[in-house]
Design an enzyme around this catalytic site. Sequence first.
Site, mmCIF file in Angstrom:
data_model
loop_
_atom_site.group_PDB
_atom_site.id
_atom_site.type_symbol
_atom_site.label_atom_id
_atom_site.label_comp_id
_atom_site.label_asym_id
_atom_site.label_seq_id
_atom_site.Cartn_x
_atom_site.Cartn_y
_atom_site.Cartn_z
ATOM 1 N N ARG A 1 0.826 -1.218 0.000
ATOM 2 C CA ARG A 1 0.000 0.000 0.000
ATOM 3 C C ARG A 1 0.853 1.258 0.000
ATOM 4 O O ARG A 1 0.397 2.321 -0.435
ATOM 5 C CB ARG A 1 -0.989 -0.015 1.172
ATOM 6 N N GLU B 1 4.968 -9.570 16.139
ATOM 7 C CA GLU B 1 4.405 -10.024 17.414
ATOM 8 C C GLU B 1 4.630 -11.542 17.575
ATOM 9 O O GLU B 1 5.073 -12.015 18.606
ATOM 10 C CB GLU B 1 2.919 -9.685 17.452
#
Length: 175
Positions: A60, A97
Amino acid sequence: MLEEAKQKIRNISDFPKKGIEFKDITPLLKDAKAFHDVIDAFVQKFANEHIDYVVAIESRGYLLGAPLAYKLGAGLVVVRKPGKLPAEVEHVEYDLEYGTDSLEIHKDAIEAGKRVLIIDDLLATGGTVHATSELIKRLGGKIVAMAFLIELTKLQGRKKLSSIADVHALFTYEN
Ligand code: AMP
């Protein structure tokens, strides 16, 4: 004016997985005025910074980086996921994460001393742009600023990046 563009960003809950509030920018991109206004806001901010290269991050980041580079009169450099770039690359791995991810840049993409603006759609933890800054530093580029359409302030990515260069976000959300 930019407030109208902000209203075009759509929240999608639990995408791509449960617990994530995904910021969908496609309604903003398809609105001619909103798209124009956000690109122009970036142009105004960086027009006097003598940017040689806009470095955009897959995927993006490309949607914002390409029109911005064009309007700044700068070159466009792409940072990609592994295995996509055809020539010799610099490779960086960074922590997520859960697990790790990697990014690559062509070794000859940036000459030493060139002035670079990094752009991505969204700043969350800052890991993606931190890794990108590592690639640019290895090539000898000078990072002038890091720009985002959206900053999720709760994740404190700005803290991770602010020692590298200026962090600029058009729209902020808590999360
Ligand atoms: P980070 O490395 O944690 O700053 O994550 C930034 C990258 O993950 C950007 O390239 C974003 O496109 C994507 N991302 C992270 N969180 C979101 C979210 N809530 N909505 C949309 N994209 C996100």
